[in-house]
Design an enzyme around this catalytic site. Structure first.
Site, short mmCIF file in Angstrom:
data_model
loop_
_atom_site.label_atom_id
_atom_site.label_comp_id
_atom_site.label_asym_id
_atom_site.label_seq_id
_atom_site.Cartn_x
_atom_site.Cartn_y
_atom_site.Cartn_z
N ILE A 515 -9.93 8.26 -10.70
CA ILE A 515 -9.55 9.34 -9.79
C ILE A 515 -10.64 9.59 -8.76
CG2 ILE A 515 -8.97 11.79 -9.63
CD1 ILE A 515 -7.76 11.55 -12.46
N ARG A 595 -11.20 19.46 -15.55
CA ARG A 595 -11.14 20.31 -16.74
C ARG A 595 -11.85 21.63 -16.43
NH1 ARG A 595 -7.84 17.23 -17.68
NH2 ARG A 595 -7.56 15.84 -19.47
N ASP A 619 -7.71 24.03 -9.99
CA ASP A 619 -6.43 23.66 -10.60
C ASP A 619 -6.47 23.86 -12.11
OD1 ASP A 619 -3.77 22.47 -10.40
OD2 ASP A 619 -4.63 20.71 -11.37
N GLU A 624 -6.43 28.64 -20.17
CA GLU A 624 -5.20 28.50 -19.39
C GLU A 624 -4.03 29.13 -20.14
OE1 GLU A 624 -4.58 24.45 -18.19
OE2 GLU A 624 -6.42 24.39 -17.00
N HIS A 643 -2.61 24.14 -12.67
CA HIS A 643 -2.76 22.83 -13.33
C HIS A 643 -1.67 21.85 -12.86
CE1 HIS A 643 -4.65 20.93 -17.14
NE2 HIS A 643 -4.32 20.00 -16.27
#
Length: 669
Positions: A515, A595, A619, A624, A643
């Protein structure tokens, strides 16, 4: 009478499937070949072929199959009575020998068993024994056996001699990494019906200056295949004889697709397909035929008790999947060949290998539990492999424990936690797959202790997360969410939301895996300066991308934007703590799509309130969903989204297909 609808799939090593946009190009009105329009078309196609061949030298196109280019190579490089070294490891190596004999060129044959590969040293030895040899004729990929040869090593040996290296890349070009100039190949030939994704009828041949010099000296008789005539007209974008005009129109679309995917992307896709096919064949308990299998096709030994010819026929007639059998008396009935070449993707390989299962494996059934949903096409593919699939979302913990007792495979995303107590109830579980990046929600140690394999799909959503990262970066730079809310509130505060450009800014990428690398590529398109930091970093990738690898402290001090792409480990927990946030360049911005636990959230909120950090786009969060008491939720400089990194239709589709492939590899579905 009922009519059965059957979709046909072409998985033979030539002709290969033609992309719809390429097929549609054939319907365009015909143009005359002696016009500026056609000349421009030829020049564009030739440039595209140079890109695929990875050469700066001449490429001539012939209205012929690949064999025509092979014959042109022999006729233009060698003279009657001369000798040439020929590698024979299959039917197409033997074709070089026959063409040499037709032009009265004496072949020095290096015969190797079918399925074997030529040792480069054997070619070097033959060149020493036959210093008069004009050329070495070989294959990149021997299509009849699926074996690839070490052309890079061969090129190093041949280039040190007067001989020419001539490579049959008819099936291999575009599937196997083979940069013509870098690997010192004098002549490379190919045909349109393989990696070029066209119908048959067009051939291409590249010639180095060394080959052009030999072409001028050859005394072999030739007319239509006289490359001197093609060379003379190449600068004008013309041919000495009427070309296959329609195929050039289609070729223009094909080379456009090739450029869009990039040659590196094409090589990577074929490598993935080749690895997947070989893994599936191994999972079926079958043996590969080639000792050095490549990414063009997979040749498989026919199991004892199974007629190879009937297997090929059954695949075609019953399942609509066309593969290829063995060629010639030596291999007929002894092997079958599944291509993963040209216009093919993961679905094609899954379909082809899945359909092979019927005749060779009747005991591959497993119960598959999909906890958090999966792409419907992937579910159908898993079921087509003979498995029973249960799809459930939001399963209560007690019911989940019961389901774990009766399933061999479990597929989860991020919502389901695979814990040690849950695994202790999993009496039959053999495999857990995370349909996404990371394994944070799976107790991998507990799985290992119970002999349960754990896999994930890191490639599937890399593009989605990288694009999402850049969307957040642009949103930070131009205050897009805040200005949107302002306009919807009836305001028009243009000056208040003045932003900044990404051009010329420095991006710091912490975590330089798949990524991170994709983010870096996009940053370069915006002409940003990219710094990368990782505990282990691939310096070859750093060199190719032309970025700078630095220590973490140096990155934090220099970057205008910092993006995180790390797993959450004890060593990375709060990697951006209060001290490191304070060491960042004043006015920097932070993006986190990895994360939540990577950032000390209260410390970040404090730095933003004090104006040291200009903003953040998040994000992911330590908890969460984040509670309203999270200090970052109260700051207008912070962009928050739920997310969404891998949440694209394309990413979910790829993740599903990757899960299906992993299950297929695990038990030969």
């Amino acid at each position: 009478m009922a009519v059965k609808l059957q979709k046909d799939f072409l998985l033979a090593p030539g002709p290969t499937p033609v992309p719809p946009i390429v097929a549609q190009a054939a319907a365009r009105p015909i143009i005359h070949h002696r016009t500026p329009k056609f000349s421009q078309l030829v020049k564009e196609c030739t440039d595209g072929l140079r890109y695929l061949f990875c050469t700066q030298h001449d490429i001539y196109t012939l209205s012929a199959s690949g064999t025509g280019a092979m014959e042109a190579a022999v006729a233009n490089l060698c003279s009657p009575g001369e000798t040439a070294i020929v590698v024979e490891g299959g039917k197409f190596g033997e074709r070089w020998t026959k063409i040499c004999q037709a032009y009265q060129v004496k072949p020095i044959v290096l015969k190797i068993p079918y399925g074997d590969t030529i040792a480069p040293e054997a070619i070097g030895k033959s060149l020493k024994e036959h210093p008069e040899a004009k050329a070495v004729f070989t294959q990149l990929s021997e299509t009849s056996t699926g074996c690839v040869y070490d052309i890079k090593a061969i090129g190093e040996l041949v280039s040190a001699t007067p001989a020419l290296l001539v490579v049959d890349g008819i099936s291999g070009l575009g599937a196997e990494r083979c940069p013509v100039d870098a690997w010192q190949i004098d002549v490379m030939v190919t045909g349109s019906q393989k990696g070029l994704m066209l119908p048959p009828g067009l051939a291409a041949i590249s010639c180095s200056p060394k080959a052009v010099a030999a072409m001028e000296k050859s005394t072999s008789p030739r007319f239509y295949f006289d490359l001197r005539a093609y060379r003379k007209m190449l600068p004008e974008g013309q041919h000495p004889y009427t070309p296959a005009i329609g195929l050039f129109v289609q070729l223009s679309e094909a080379v456009r697709l090739i450029r869009e995917e990039t040659v590196e992307g094409i090589w990577a896709r074929h490598q993935w397909l080749g690895n997947a096919c070989r893994a599936a064949i191994a999972a079926l308990g079958l043996q590969l035929f080639a000792k050095r299998p490549g990414n063009v096709l997979t040749a498989v030994k026919t199991p004892d008790g199974i007629d190879g010819g009937k297997l090929v026929k059954s695949m075609r007639d019953q399942f609509g999947v066309t593969i290829a059998g063995g060629q010639g008396e030596e291999m007929k009935g002894k092997l079958f060949r599944i291509a993963h070449l040209g216009y093919m993707d993961r679905f094609d390989v899954i379909r082809g290998c899945g359909r092979c299962r019927g005749p060779v494996d009747q005991d591959a059934h497993m119960n598959v539990l999909i906890c958090d949903g999966l792409d419907p096409e992937a579910v159908r593919l898993i079921e087509s492999g003979g498995h029973t699939v249960t799809v459930r979302k939001g399963i209560p913990s007690d019911e989940l424990a019961q389901l774990f007792k009766t399933h061999e495979i479990c597929v989860v995303r991020s919502a389901t936690k695979v814990t040690r107590p849950l695994l202790e109830r999993a009496e039959r579980l053999k495999l857990v797959i995370r349909a996404g990046v990371g394994l944070d929600n799976i107790d991998a140690e507990a799985c290992e202790a119970r002999g349960i394999r754990v896999l994930n799909t890191p490639l599937a959503t890399s593009i989605s997360v990288a694009e999402h990262t850049f969307a957040l970066m642009l949103s930070l730079a131009r205050h897009i969410p805040q200005s949107h809310a302002s306009v919807h509130g009836g305001e028009w505060k243009r000056k208040f939301f003045e932003g900044s450009e990404l051009f010329g800014k420095t991006l710091g990428v912490i975590g330089f895996g798949r990524i991170g690398q994709e983010v870096a590529k996009r940053a370069q398109a915006f002409r940003m300066h990219v710094l990368a930091h990782d505990h282990v970093i691939d310096m070859e990738v750093v060199a190719v991308l032309e970025i700078e690898s630095v220590g973490l402290d140096a990155l934090l001090a220099a970057a205008d934007y910092i993006t995180l792409h790390l797993p959450l480990l004890p060593s990375t927990q709060n990697i951006l703590n209060r001290e490191r946030i304070r060491s960042m360049k004043r006015g920097a911005r932070i993006i986190n799509t990895a994360r939540g636990g990577l950032i000390d959230e209260p410390a970040l909120a404090e730095a933003i309130r004090e104006g040291h950090i200009a903003g953040a786009a998040l994000d992911v969060y330590a908890t969460e969903p984040p509670g309203t008491d999270n200090p970052l939720m109260q700051l207008p400089q912070v962009i928050t989204v739920p997310h969404l990194g891998g949440s694209t239709a394309e990413g979910q589709h790829r993740a599903g297909l990757e899960v299906a492939r992993l299950i297929m590899e695990f038990k030969g579905a």
